[in-house]
Enzyme design. Structure first.
Site, PDB file in Angstrom:
ATOM      1  N   GLY A   1       0.857  -1.194   0.000  1.00  0.00           N
ATOM      2  CA  GLY A   1       0.000   0.000   0.000  1.00  0.00           C
ATOM      3  C   GLY A   1       0.880   1.226   0.000  1.00  0.00           C
TER       4      GLY A   1
ATOM      5  N   THR B   1       1.542   3.398  -2.051  1.00  0.00           N
ATOM      6  CA  THR B   1       1.131   4.625  -2.734  1.00  0.00           C
ATOM      7  C   THR B   1      -0.105   5.233  -2.071  1.00  0.00           C
ATOM      8  OG1 THR B   1      -0.157   3.282  -4.247  1.00  0.00           O
ATOM      9  CG2 THR B   1       2.050   3.903  -4.976  1.00  0.00           C
TER      10      THR B   1
ATOM     11  N   LEU C   1      -1.803   6.962   3.862  1.00  0.00           N
ATOM     12  CA  LEU C   1      -1.042   6.791   5.108  1.00  0.00           C
ATOM     13  C   LEU C   1       0.449   6.706   4.812  1.00  0.00           C
ATOM     14  CD1 LEU C   1      -1.560   6.337   8.167  1.00  0.00           C
ATOM     15  CD2 LEU C   1      -1.311   3.898   7.717  1.00  0.00           C
ATOM     16  N   ALA C   2       0.759   5.953   3.758  1.00  0.00           N
ATOM     17  CA  ALA C   2       2.161   5.786   3.380  1.00  0.00           C
ATOM     18  C   ALA C   2       2.752   7.145   3.029  1.00  0.00           C
ATOM     19  CB  ALA C   2       2.265   4.834   2.202  1.00  0.00           C
TER      20      ALA C   2
ATOM     21  N   GLY D   1       1.639   5.426  19.905  1.00  0.00           N
ATOM     22  CA  GLY D   1       2.927   6.010  19.545  1.00  0.00           C
ATOM     23  C   GLY D   1       2.974   7.501  19.860  1.00  0.00           C
TER      24      GLY D   1
ATOM     25  N   ASP E   1     -14.241   3.968  14.855  1.00  0.00           N
ATOM     26  CA  ASP E   1     -13.058   4.620  14.294  1.00  0.00           C
ATOM     27  C   ASP E   1     -12.107   5.114  15.389  1.00  0.00           C
ATOM     28  OD1 ASP E   1     -11.438   5.674  12.265  1.00  0.00           O
ATOM     29  OD2 ASP E   1     -12.355   7.643  12.420  1.00  0.00           O
TER      30      ASP E   1
ATOM     31  N   HIS F   1      -8.372   3.896  19.850  1.00  0.00           N
ATOM     32  CA  HIS F   1      -7.504   4.905  20.468  1.00  0.00           C
ATOM     33  C   HIS F   1      -7.911   5.225  21.917  1.00  0.00           C
ATOM     34  CE1 HIS F   1      -6.203   5.218  16.442  1.00  0.00           C
ATOM     35  NE2 HIS F   1      -7.012   6.160  16.018  1.00  0.00           N
TER      36      HIS F   1
ATOM     37  N   ARG G   1      -9.197  21.116  17.133  1.00  0.00           N
ATOM     38  CA  ARG G   1      -8.521  19.827  17.047  1.00  0.00           C
ATOM     39  C   ARG G   1      -7.656  19.708  18.298  1.00  0.00           C
ATOM     40  NH1 ARG G   1      -3.970  18.033  12.600  1.00  0.00           N
ATOM     41  NH2 ARG G   1      -3.909  15.839  13.174  1.00  0.00           N
TER      42      ARG G   1
END
Ligand code: BG6
Length: 804
Positions: free
Chosen positions: A44, A46, A49-50, A219, A274, A279, A377
């Site tokens: 993945g 492309t 996230l990458a 992380g 989600d 999280h 945010r």
């Protein structure tokens, strides 16, 4: 004469030399082991996230590790054609950045090296995977390297997992001695069942220790600091981190973006799946878990996390408030080509009230909240402490780090918001915290800035020395096999066990529509009471009833009438429950005044849940200390089983009130490790207990329900036992699962001083009409056999059950 060499005179010397040479060789071999070659395959490569995080994370890994002797190769793969893939990769690699302390020419050099080591390859068929394997092996051989391991990073949608996993397992495992690590991105299922299926499928290709499920919040620096902070500040926190001192915990993740462009994903998942299921739940467990002695042992952390999951009280529909950004449905219609009439029920905002049923946290509200299209945010965990102090001096004389009257809080500030960076904040009047000085530094806040109601100067504020992106940190953890920052299968399933029942109960729930951004005003504010959460503001349309609007409870009087010759009370559900709870309390008070105790027999099932909650939360005058609680019927399952009626009573009533434990009388359905075996004489034992404790076996109040087939208690139509005869308690059979039951008999019920029958919901409409017309026919309709000999029978029906 030449002198005899030194070593000839010391035969032991040879031995020592041999040992030294061997040690050195071994050392070399070990060093070689450390310097092995690592291939990293980004599937993945492309994708979004990458592009945003993963390539940068891999570059950071290269910067951190390459100088330490490892050699690397990076393979980006996707379904895109080689030409397009290469083009994409070239652009992304060009945009990579170095940490601030790396000079520009050095950075260019490092980027160049990284680019040389990275290549794009098309990976689709099993031949593609075979070829990849061959290439890695050939390269390792050609360059005289030793293969240390391979990392496959799955940045692909979950439907692609199985195929990729099969291919890796069959043709891309490294040879003996080298490790394999596969990295998986959420979603890990949609509910418990799908998560189990996915886990089983992946488990058939990979071992648990090979899998690294990413929750990128683990992380985030402030999140990763929760356990170390708790550990390093044990001497202050040991006495504080509990229900006696913590007022509430808030775990919050607010976003300003909406779901535009992602609705095909979002429509299936919504905000709870989600964000909250992963999280926020992970953060919750880090805050709530018992602290292991060794917080760096990931096995110990996992164990304590799982225990925290077990202590989480199940969520009810009323534990959640849901909202939806007003433009969301329109975005779905546009992106998913839905008709104009389509309206989505997917929530983009959720507030949840959770509780932990353990000694540390009992009674402490844990608020989880997340939403799209909000005013800012920001993400944070806020632990607000209770404040029991009274300060005699006026506020202007309070000294920040001494006054007990200022709010006491600890905040793990995940990022963004007013502060703009991760931080740990501790109110100065609590204690000066200790944080690892290599990675966290104390900072002065901007003057004038206020956070959580106080000027920043009220807090000790610590920030990371070097701010790092979550993915870079996690990629490094994967490389170093630090499994504690990842989600194991057990951990994942425990989370789904917690969330799935709530998600199921909310399927048809209509979320509150909100305008988005600052315009939301107070529309999404919520408040809690007991286990229940509700929006603080009534929705506008409810405040101003227009023509054709739904009538409210207050539009009706409680209706008093007769049903089967006995008094009937009918009302809207809320009022009906309130009336029944009041009547029960009045009966209880009267019984205790006259006899010193009150014997109450309660039914299970769903109808009485609201009643239990009402009794638990709103009846402070109830004489619980003198109340004996009995069960009208029970399912033949262990008492801790969620299906057990006793469990319902425990969850909704007992845990909130103070009934002496010797006054609680569960039905003995589970004796000698078996369920409702005739030989165990459970029914007789219960009957004897009733006879011994309840004068004349006459309960002060029996609460019954009525099933759509006319059953009551666990007395079903055509029951061979319990409808008449001498037996007080009987074993019966139900046409529904669980089939085996224990029940009070009709003759025992009819000895009661008072019997209340609670009937609620449209589903009961038919049987209500039918039973109103039939005479005494307990064989056909056991409810028709409820006729207290000298006591009183009262029917409590809501309008839906009574009027349809
Ligand atoms: C992801 C969610 O897991 O986290 C997104 O799928 C969300 O919906 C994102 O926007 C937020 O992450 P961050 O790191 O930007 O806070």
């Amino acid at each position: 004469m030449l002198a005899e060499p030194h070593f000839n005179r010391h035969p032991g010397f040879w031995k020592m030399l041999t040992v030294a040479v061997c040690m050195a060789l071994l050392g070399c071999l070990q060093a070689q082991e450390h310097q092995g070659h690592v291939s990293i395959i980004l599937l993945g490569a492309t994708g979004d996230l990458a592009k945003k995080y993963l390539w940068q994370g891999l570059f950071q890994l290269y910067l951190d590790e390459a100088g330490k002797g490892h050699s690397f190769s990076f393979h980006g793969s996707a379904l895109t054609t080689t030409e397009k893939g290469q083009e994409f990769m070239a652009k992304v690699l060009e945009s990579l950045s170095c940490p601030k302390d790396v000079a520009l020419p050095r950075c260019a050099e490092l980027k160049d090296q990284f680019q040389q080591l990275s290549q794009y390859r098309h990976l689709k068929t099993s031949e593609d995977y075979l070829a990849l394997n061959k290439d890695i092996e050939a390269r390792v051989q050609r360059e005289g390297l030793w293969e240390a391991g391979r990392i496959f990073y799955f940045s692909v949608p979950p439907f692609a997992y199985a195929d990729i996993a099969r291919n890796i397992n069959s043709s891309c495992r490294p040879g003996p001695g080298a490790w394999l690590r596969v990295v998986l991105e959420k979603p890990f299922g949609h509910d418990l069942l799908s998560a189990q299926q996915l886990a089983t499928e992946l488990g058939s290709f990979f071992q648990e220790e090979e899998m690294y499920r990413v929750d990128h919040y683990l992380g985030k620096q402030a999140v990763a600091q929760i356990l170390p902070f708790r550990d390093q500040n044990r001497k202050f926190l040991d006495g504080l981190w509990n229900r006696h001192h913590v007022e509430r915990v808030e775990i919050i993740m607010k976003e300003t973006v909406d779901a535009e462009g992602r609705t095909s994903f979002y429509e299936k998942y919504g905000v709870i799946r989600d964000i909250l299921q992963n999280h926020l739940t992970e953060i919750l467990t880090l805050v709530a878990m018992e602290l292991p002695h060794n917080v760096s042992s990931w096995e110990a952390v996992l164990l304590h996390k799982l225990q925290a999951f077990q202590a989480l009280r199940g969520l009810q529909k009323g534990s959640a408030v849901l909202g939806q950004y007003q433009a969301y449905s329109k975005q779905v219609r546009r992106e998913l080509q839905k008709p104009d009439s389509f309206h989505s029920l997917t929530p983009t905002f959720a507030g949840i009230l959770a509780h932990m049923d353990n000694l540390r946290w009992e009674g402490v509200p844990f608020i989880l909240m997340s939403g799209k299209a909000l005013d800012e945010r920001v993400g944070y965990v806020r632990i607000l402490f209770k404040n029991r102090a009274y300060c005699a001096q006026s506020e202007k004389h309070w000294v920040t780090d001494q006054s007990q009257c200022l709010p006491c809080q600890i905040i793990f500030y995940i990022g963004h918001g007013e502060l703009g960076s991760p931080a740990v904040l501790v109110s100065r009047n609590l204690f000066r915290p200790s944080l690892p000085s290599k990675s966290w530094k104390e900072v002065e806040g901007q003057p004038g800035l206020r956070l959580f109601g106080r000027p920043l100067s009220d807090y000790y504020v610590y920030s990371p020395v070097r701010e790092q992106d979550a993915y870079s940190i996690l990629i490094s953890h994967i490389f170093h096999r630090r499994k504690g920052s990842f989600i194991t299968t057990e951990n994942l399933l425990a989370s789904w066990v917690f969330w799935t029942p709530l998600l199921d109960s909310l399927v048809h729930e209509v979320p509150r529509i909100y305008p988005g951004g600052a315009e939301n005003g107070h529309l999404l504010d919520f408040e809690f009471s007991g286990n229940q959460l509700s929006f603080s503001q009534q929705q506008l349309e409810q405040l101003v009833p227009g023509p054709g609007s739904v009538p409210k409870p207050s539009d009706f009087q409680v209706l008093r009438a007769k049903y089967r010759e006995s008094p009937l009370i009918s009302a809207w559900p809320e009022e009906l429950i309130a009336k029944l709870a009041n009547d029960i309390e009045a009966t209880a008070v009267q019984a205790v005044r006259r006899f010193g105790k009150f014997h109450l027999a309660l039914s299970g099932g769903s109808s009485p849940i609201d009643l239990f909650q009402q009794l638990a939360m709103g009846h402070y005058g109830f004489p619980w200390a003198h109340t004996h609680l009995w069960l009208v019927d029970e399912r033949c399952v262990p008492l801790w089983d969620p299906e057990s009626n006793f469990q319902g009573l425990q969850a909704h009533l007992l845990q909130h009130v103070r009934v002496p434990y010797y006054n609680i009388h569960p039905m003995p359905v589970h004796l000698h490790q078996r369920l409702c075996a005739e030989e165990d004489q459970g029914a007789q034992t219960y009957a004897e207990e009733i006879s011994a404790l309840v004068t004349n076996s006459s309960f002060d109040l029996v609460l019954l329900g009525m099933g759509p087939d006319g059953h009551t208690a666990s007395l079903f139509p055509q029951s061979p036992t319990g409808l008449d005869g001498e037996q007080l308690v009987v074993l019966t059979k139900s046409p529904f699962r669980p089939y085996d039951r224990m029940s009070l008999s009709l003759p025992l019920i009819n000895r009661a001083r008072k019997v209340a029958v609670l009937v609620m919901g449209r589903m009961k409409r038919e049987i209500t009409t039918l039973v109103s017309r039939v005479g005494y026919e307990p064989k056909k309709w056991p409810i028709s056999g409820v006729l207290p000999a000298s006591g009183q029978l009262v029917w409590y029906m809501d309008y839906e059950a009574f009027l349809g």
